[in-house]
Design a protein around this motif. Structure first.
Motif, PDB file in Angstrom:
ATOM      1  N   VAL A  96      48.303  40.631  86.705  1.00  9.03           N
ATOM      2  CA  VAL A  96      49.159  41.799  86.535  1.00  9.03           C
ATOM      3  C   VAL A  96      49.604  41.781  85.079  1.00  9.03           C
ATOM      4  N   GLN A  97      49.560  42.942  84.439  1.00  9.27           N
ATOM      5  CA  GLN A  97      50.023  43.008  83.055  1.00  9.27           C
ATOM      6  C   GLN A  97      51.391  43.670  82.989  1.00  9.27           C
ATOM      7  N   ILE A  98      52.261  43.073  82.204  1.00 12.67           N
ATOM      8  CA  ILE A  98      53.605  43.569  81.957  1.00 12.67           C
ATOM      9  C   ILE A  98      53.709  43.808  80.457  1.00 12.67           C
ATOM     10  N   ALA A  99      54.354  44.900  80.060  1.00 10.99           N
ATOM     11  CA  ALA A  99      54.479  45.219  78.640  1.00 10.99           C
ATOM     12  C   ALA A  99      55.592  44.403  77.984  1.00 10.99           C
ATOM     13  N   CYS A 100      55.435  44.195  76.687  1.00  8.93           N
ATOM     14  CA  CYS A 100      56.448  43.497  75.898  1.00  8.93           C
ATOM     15  C   CYS A 100      56.447  44.048  74.480  1.00  8.93           C
ATOM     16  N   PRO A 101      57.552  43.860  73.758  1.00 11.70           N
ATOM     17  CA  PRO A 101      57.566  44.268  72.356  1.00 11.70           C
ATOM     18  C   PRO A 101      56.794  43.269  71.488  1.00 11.70           C
ATOM     19  N   ARG A 102      56.276  43.744  70.392  1.00  3.25           N
ATOM     20  CA  ARG A 102      55.544  42.887  69.447  1.00  3.25           C
ATOM     21  C   ARG A 102      56.463  41.798  68.886  1.00  3.25           C
ATOM     22  N   GLY A 103      55.897  40.609  68.690  1.00  2.15           N
ATOM     23  CA  GLY A 103      56.607  39.518  68.036  1.00  2.15           C
ATOM     24  C   GLY A 103      57.602  38.772  68.894  1.00  2.15           C
ATOM     25  N   THR A 104      57.520  38.908  70.214  1.00  8.61           N
ATOM     26  CA  THR A 104      58.507  38.261  71.092  1.00  8.61           C
ATOM     27  C   THR A 104      57.906  37.122  71.921  1.00  8.61           C
ATOM     28  N   GLY A 159      50.153  30.915  87.438  1.00 12.97           N
ATOM     29  CA  GLY A 159      50.917  30.207  88.460  1.00 12.97           C
ATOM     30  C   GLY A 159      49.975  29.514  89.424  1.00 12.97           C
ATOM     31  N   HIS A 160      50.510  29.092  90.555  1.00 10.83           N
ATOM     32  CA  HIS A 160      49.699  28.439  91.586  1.00 10.83           C
ATOM     33  C   HIS A 160      48.624  29.391  92.083  1.00 10.83           C
ATOM     34  N   ASP A 161      47.539  28.838  92.536  1.00 13.99           N
ATOM     35  CA  ASP A 161      46.414  29.591  93.088  1.00 13.99           C
ATOM     36  C   ASP A 161      45.781  30.532  92.070  1.00 13.99           C
ATOM     37  N   GLY A 162      46.030  30.312  90.773  1.00 16.18           N
ATOM     38  CA  GLY A 162      45.354  31.065  89.739  1.00 16.18           C
ATOM     39  C   GLY A 162      45.894  32.450  89.440  1.00 16.18           C
ATOM     40  N   ILE A 163      46.992  32.846  90.066  1.00 16.89           N
ATOM     41  CA  ILE A 163      47.568  34.162  89.790  1.00 16.89           C
ATOM     42  C   ILE A 163      48.032  34.197  88.338  1.00 16.89           C
ATOM     43  N   GLU A 164      47.693  35.276  87.635  1.00 18.39           N
ATOM     44  CA  GLU A 164      48.036  35.385  86.223  1.00 18.39           C
ATOM     45  C   GLU A 164      48.975  36.553  85.957  1.00 18.39           C
ATOM     46  N   LEU A 165      49.910  36.322  85.041  1.00 17.45           N
ATOM     47  CA  LEU A 165      50.758  37.379  84.488  1.00 17.45           C
ATOM     48  C   LEU A 165      50.401  37.493  83.014  1.00 17.45           C
ATOM     49  N   HIS A 166      50.005  38.675  82.601  1.00 20.01           N
ATOM     50  CA  HIS A 166      49.684  38.919  81.205  1.00 20.01           C
ATOM     51  C   HIS A 166      50.804  39.764  80.608  1.00 20.01           C
ATOM     52  N   LEU A 167      51.384  39.303  79.529  1.00 19.61           N
ATOM     53  CA  LEU A 167      52.392  40.064  78.806  1.00 19.61           C
ATOM     54  C   LEU A 167      51.702  40.620  77.577  1.00 19.61           C
ATOM     55  N   GLY A 168      51.548  41.946  77.552  1.00 22.31           N
ATOM     56  CA  GLY A 168      50.818  42.587  76.476  1.00 22.31           C
ATOM     57  C   GLY A 168      51.698  43.502  75.653  1.00 22.31           C
ATOM     58  N   VAL A 169      51.466  43.533  74.358  1.00 22.37           N
ATOM     59  CA  VAL A 169      52.254  44.346  73.436  1.00 22.37           C
ATOM     60  C   VAL A 169      51.987  45.823  73.698  1.00 22.37           C
ATOM     61  N   GLU A 170      53.066  46.572  73.785  1.00 22.35           N
ATOM     62  CA  GLU A 170      52.994  48.022  73.934  1.00 22.35           C
ATOM     63  C   GLU A 170      53.954  48.648  72.930  1.00 22.35           C
ATOM     64  N   GLU A 171      53.438  49.585  72.148  1.00 18.01           N
ATOM     65  CA  GLU A 171      54.271  50.258  71.144  1.00 18.01           C
ATOM     66  C   GLU A 171      54.151  51.766  71.312  1.00 18.01           C
ATOM     67  N   PRO A 172      55.235  52.470  71.471  1.00 19.93           N
ATOM     68  CA  PRO A 172      56.575  51.892  71.542  1.00 19.93           C
ATOM     69  C   PRO A 172      56.782  51.230  72.902  1.00 19.93           C
ATOM     70  N   LEU A 193      61.789  28.799  81.955  1.00 19.59           N
ATOM     71  CA  LEU A 193      62.692  29.075  83.080  1.00 19.59           C
ATOM     72  C   LEU A 193      61.945  29.191  84.412  1.00 19.59           C
ATOM     73  N   LEU A 194      60.850  29.945  84.426  1.00 21.78           N
ATOM     74  CA  LEU A 194      60.110  30.134  85.679  1.00 21.78           C
ATOM     75  C   LEU A 194      59.126  29.007  85.962  1.00 21.78           C
ATOM     76  N   GLY A 195      58.722  28.272  84.937  1.00 20.84           N
ATOM     77  CA  GLY A 195      57.815  27.147  85.149  1.00 20.84           C
ATOM     78  C   GLY A 195      56.344  27.507  85.208  1.00 20.84           C
ATOM     79  N   LEU A 196      55.972  28.708  84.753  1.00 16.58           N
ATOM     80  CA  LEU A 196      54.562  29.080  84.733  1.00 16.58           C
ATOM     81  C   LEU A 196      53.883  28.429  83.523  1.00 16.58           C
ATOM     82  N   ALA A 197      52.631  28.109  83.675  1.00 10.75           N
ATOM     83  CA  ALA A 197      51.869  27.513  82.569  1.00 10.75           C
ATOM     84  C   ALA A 197      51.311  28.625  81.682  1.00 10.75           C
ATOM     85  N   GLU A 198      51.402  28.432  80.374  1.00 10.11           N
ATOM     86  CA  GLU A 198      50.793  29.405  79.477  1.00 10.11           C
ATOM     87  C   GLU A 198      49.284  29.179  79.461  1.00 10.11           C
ATOM     88  N   LYS A 199      48.551  30.273  79.486  1.00 16.64           N
ATOM     89  CA  LYS A 199      47.092  30.236  79.430  1.00 16.64           C
ATOM     90  C   LYS A 199      46.678  30.824  78.084  1.00 16.64           C
TER      91      LYS A 199
END
Length: 123
Positions: free
Chosen positions: A9-17, A50-63, A28-34
């Motif tokens: 699942v991809q979640i948006a984030c600001p650039r440089g964060t 996370g466990h079982d290979g579930i991935e969270l992708h934080l991708g830059v979105e502007e604005p 805080l959540l204990g997920l491993a960075e990939k």
């Protein structure tokens, strides 16, 4: 063709964060960075697994605009412990246990205001 599972699942984030993201999602959540593939690394953001290979992708979105309604629902072990960790550092936790049969759950927001749902099966 049938969908077998969700890869990420991809979640948006600001650039440089990225440091803020790492502190929250790994610290805080204990997920491993990939590591991101080289072809995508220059775009910014971070990927977590996370466990079982579930991935969270934080991708830059502007604005950048936080997702206040849309959200991933993450199955979690020991929901009470997670809620305590989040509230201890100032994140609001909103319980909604009576709304989804078979689950205890709450909503919280990441440091950028993206909504997250954490669920734990009751049986």
């Amino acid at each position: 063709m049938l969908i077998r599972m969700i890869h990420h699942v991809q979640i948006a984030c600001p650039r440089g964060t990225e440091d803020v993201l790492r502190s929250f999602y790994s610290g805080l959540l204990g997920l491993a960075e990939k590591p991101k593939p080289a072809a995508l690394a220059g775009r910014g953001g971070c990927w977590f697994v996370g466990h079982d290979g579930i991935e969270l992708h934080l991708g830059v979105e502007e604005p950048f605009v936080p997702a206040r309604k849309a959200h991933p629902g993450l199955i979690w072990r020991d929901l009470d412990s997670l809620a305590a960790r989040l509230t201890a550092v100032g994140h609001e936790v909103t319980w909604a246990n009576d709304e989804l049969p078979g689950f205890r759950r709450f909503h919280a927001f990441d440091p950028h205001g993206n909504r997250l749902e954490f669920l734990e099966p009751t049986a």
